[in-house]
Design a protein around this motif. Structure first.
Motif, PDB file in Angstrom:
ATOM      1  N   ALA A  31       0.846  -1.196   0.000  1.00 18.76           N
ATOM      2  CA  ALA A  31       0.000   0.000   0.000  1.00 18.76           C
ATOM      3  C   ALA A  31       0.880   1.244   0.000  1.00 18.76           C
ATOM      4  O   ALA A  31       1.903   1.285   0.689  1.00 18.76           O
ATOM      5  N   LYS A  35       1.688   2.273  -6.855  1.00 11.60           N
ATOM      6  CA  LYS A  35       1.030   1.480  -7.918  1.00 11.60           C
ATOM      7  C   LYS A  35       0.160   2.364  -8.813  1.00 11.60           C
ATOM      8  O   LYS A  35       0.280   2.318 -10.039  1.00 11.60           O
ATOM      9  N   TYR A  60     -13.528  -4.558  -2.544  1.00 10.63           N
ATOM     10  CA  TYR A  60     -13.574  -4.820  -1.099  1.00 10.63           C
ATOM     11  C   TYR A  60     -14.991  -5.268  -0.735  1.00 10.63           C
ATOM     12  O   TYR A  60     -15.968  -4.698  -1.241  1.00 10.63           O
ATOM     13  N   ASP A  77      -6.098  -5.804   4.833  1.00 11.79           N
ATOM     14  CA  ASP A  77      -4.910  -6.208   4.065  1.00 11.79           C
ATOM     15  C   ASP A  77      -4.825  -7.715   3.899  1.00 11.79           C
ATOM     16  O   ASP A  77      -3.819  -8.236   3.403  1.00 11.79           O
ATOM     17  N   TYR A 105     -15.915   1.966  -4.436  1.00 10.14           N
ATOM     18  CA  TYR A 105     -15.706   1.753  -3.001  1.00 10.14           C
ATOM     19  C   TYR A 105     -15.349   3.052  -2.292  1.00 10.14           C
ATOM     20  O   TYR A 105     -14.504   3.812  -2.756  1.00 10.14           O
ATOM     21  N   PHE A 107     -13.759   4.640   0.966  1.00  7.17           N
ATOM     22  CA  PHE A 107     -12.876   4.326   2.097  1.00  7.17           C
ATOM     23  C   PHE A 107     -13.377   4.924   3.411  1.00  7.17           C
ATOM     24  O   PHE A 107     -12.966   4.513   4.479  1.00  7.17           O
ATOM     25  N   TYR A 110     -16.672   2.667   4.247  1.00  3.53           N
ATOM     26  CA  TYR A 110     -16.360   1.228   4.140  1.00  3.53           C
ATOM     27  C   TYR A 110     -17.427   0.482   3.346  1.00  3.53           C
ATOM     28  O   TYR A 110     -17.720  -0.674   3.612  1.00  3.53           O
ATOM     29  N   ARG A 159       1.626   6.800   3.452  1.00  9.98           N
ATOM     30  CA  ARG A 159       0.334   6.332   3.947  1.00  9.98           C
ATOM     31  C   ARG A 159      -0.201   7.260   5.037  1.00  9.98           C
ATOM     32  O   ARG A 159      -1.380   7.600   5.038  1.00  9.98           O
ATOM     33  N   ARG A 162      -1.431  10.396   3.351  1.00 15.37           N
ATOM     34  CA  ARG A 162      -2.629  10.152   2.542  1.00 15.37           C
ATOM     35  C   ARG A 162      -3.852   9.854   3.405  1.00 15.37           C
ATOM     36  O   ARG A 162      -4.932  10.398   3.167  1.00 15.37           O
ATOM     37  N   ARG A 169      -8.417  10.344   8.688  1.00 17.30           N
ATOM     38  CA  ARG A 169      -8.087   9.543   9.876  1.00 17.30           C
ATOM     39  C   ARG A 169      -7.038  10.254  10.734  1.00 17.30           C
ATOM     40  O   ARG A 169      -6.380  11.170  10.262  1.00 17.30           O
ATOM     41  N   GLN A 177      -3.187   0.668  12.901  1.00 14.92           N
ATOM     42  CA  GLN A 177      -3.572  -0.232  11.793  1.00 14.92           C
ATOM     43  C   GLN A 177      -2.332  -0.772  11.090  1.00 14.92           C
ATOM     44  O   GLN A 177      -2.259  -1.939  10.715  1.00 14.92           O
TER      45      GLN A 177
HETATM   46  O1  C5P Z   1      -4.414   2.018  -2.636  1.00 20.31           O
HETATM   47  P1  C5P Z   1      -3.732   1.045  -1.729  1.00 20.31           P
HETATM   48  O2  C5P Z   1      -3.109  -0.107  -2.428  1.00 20.31           O
HETATM   49  O3  C5P Z   1      -2.801   1.719  -0.765  1.00 20.31           O
HETATM   50  O4  C5P Z   1      -4.949   0.469  -0.847  1.00 20.31           O
HETATM   51  C1  C5P Z   1      -4.790  -0.609   0.032  1.00 20.31           C
HETATM   52  C2  C5P Z   1      -4.805  -0.162   1.479  1.00 20.31           C
HETATM   53  O5  C5P Z   1      -6.043   0.439   1.823  1.00 20.31           O
HETATM   54  C3  C5P Z   1      -4.637  -1.340   2.439  1.00 20.31           C
HETATM   55  O6  C5P Z   1      -3.365  -1.283   3.044  1.00 20.31           O
HETATM   56  C4  C5P Z   1      -5.765  -1.182   3.452  1.00 20.31           C
HETATM   57  O7  C5P Z   1      -5.294  -1.244   4.778  1.00 20.31           O
HETATM   58  C5  C5P Z   1      -6.314   0.194   3.177  1.00 20.31           C
HETATM   59  N1  C5P Z   1      -7.758   0.305   3.420  1.00 20.31           N
HETATM   60  C6  C5P Z   1      -8.187   1.121   4.462  1.00 20.31           C
HETATM   61  N2  C5P Z   1      -9.529   1.271   4.689  1.00 20.31           N
HETATM   62  C7  C5P Z   1     -10.439   0.629   3.928  1.00 20.31           C
HETATM   63  C8  C5P Z   1     -10.017  -0.199   2.873  1.00 20.31           C
HETATM   64  C9  C5P Z   1      -8.659  -0.335   2.653  1.00 20.31           C
HETATM   65  O8  C5P Z   1      -7.357   1.698   5.168  1.00 20.31           O
HETATM   66  N3  C5P Z   1     -11.741   0.812   4.160  1.00 20.31           N
END
Ligand code: C5P
Ligand code: ADP
Length: 243
Positions: A31, A35, A60, A77, A105, A107, A110, A159, A162, A169, A177
């Motif tokens: 993450a 990518k 998801y 994850d 989706y 974030f 959820y 991370r 972001r 958050r 996390q």
């Molecule tokens: O875009 P990226 O590859 O970073 O997205 C994957 C990450 O998003 C994962 O590491 C996961 O922990 C995070 N995620 C999150 N909350 C969500 C869904 C995914 O923090 N509701």
């Protein structure tokens, strides 16, 4: 002579099938490794082609009410967090020239939110996600596999920024996390899929040389597809000689 004709016909339909199918690229990595940035750079360079990006994030699972009340205990994850059957189904349709609705989706809630994203069949499909190499059935769909390899401290720093800025958050939640789920899952599930990659890109989007080489390769492959569309018999001749 009879047998040769049969072989010729069989191979001709196989060749036709090959021509119709899009070129599928998988992009995996931790993450915040870069990518999405790498995919955007590839798409930008392939502006004259029909390219679509499909994110694993879109698949998801929705959280149940009970899971929502304890969201900090949910492992996003883990491979089971994704609806891989639905992704396979969407890919199957795209590969056979049908348009699909990819879930959208959110974030923050959820959950999948409306409207879904309509994706039309294309010449190139890029599949991006942390665990996109995990399921062998999805790996088998890919013509080219890329792993974006970025140091863990860089990924964590990106991370934190972001998730605070884009997902609203707080830092304690992000760090909690990360140590509870993100880092262990990277070691247990994501890193072991690096071995499936054809290409490993160090430093993600900063690596312009790697992106240029990848785009060049895709163009060569698309050129071969075009040749096969114009002269499907070339494949028949080639294959017959191999037989
Ligand atoms: O875009 P990226 O590859 O970073 O997205 C994957 C990450 O998003 C994962 O590491 C996961 O922990 C995070 N995620 C999150 N909350 C969500 C869904 C995914 O923090 N509701
Ligand atoms: P992923 O799709 O692997 O989660 P992203 O491409 O979305 O990664 O990048 C994660 C974050 O890091 C984003 O906020 C992005 O703007 C930033 N980022 C990505 N690549 C770089 C880079 N080379 N330099 C600086 N920031 C970057």
């Amino acid at each position: 002579e009879m047998r040769n004709t049969e072989v010729g016909q069989l191979t001709a339909s196989a060749a036709e099938e090959m021509c119709r199918q899009p070129f599928v690229i998988g992009v995996a990595g931790g993450a915040a490794s870069g990518k999405t940035t790498v995919c955007d750079m590839i798409i930008q360079q392939l502006h004259d082609q029909r390219v679509v990006l499909v994110n694993q994030d879109s698949f998801y699972h929705d959280l149940t009410e009970e899971e929502l009340t304890r969201v900090h205990e949910y492992n996003f994850d883990h491979p089971d967090a994704f609806d891989t059957e639905q992704l396979l189904c969407a890919m199957e349709k795209l590969r056979h020239g049908q348009a699909v609705d990819i879930p959208n989706y959110d974030f923050k809630s959820y959950k999948n939110v409306f409207p879904a994203r309509r994706v039309n069949p294309s010449d190139v499909i890029i599949l991006e996600g942390i665990l996109i190499f995990h399921d062998p059935r999805i790996r088998e769909l890919m013509n080219m596999k890329i792993f974006v390899d970025t140091d863990a401290d860089v990924r964590l720093a990106r991370r934190i920024r972001r998730d605070i800025v884009e997902k609203g958050r707080d830092i304690a939640t992000v760090l909690d996390q990360y140590s509870k789920f993100v880092k262990p899952a990277f070691d247990d599930f994501i890193l072991p899929t690096k071995k499936y990659a054809d290409i490993i890109i160090p430093r993600g989007g900063d690596n312009h040389v790697a992106i240029d080489l990848i785009v060049q390769h895709i163009r060569t492959k698309l050129g071969q597809h075009d040749m096969c569309k114009i002269y499907p018999n070339l494949y028949v001749i080639q294959s017959t000689f191999q037989i």
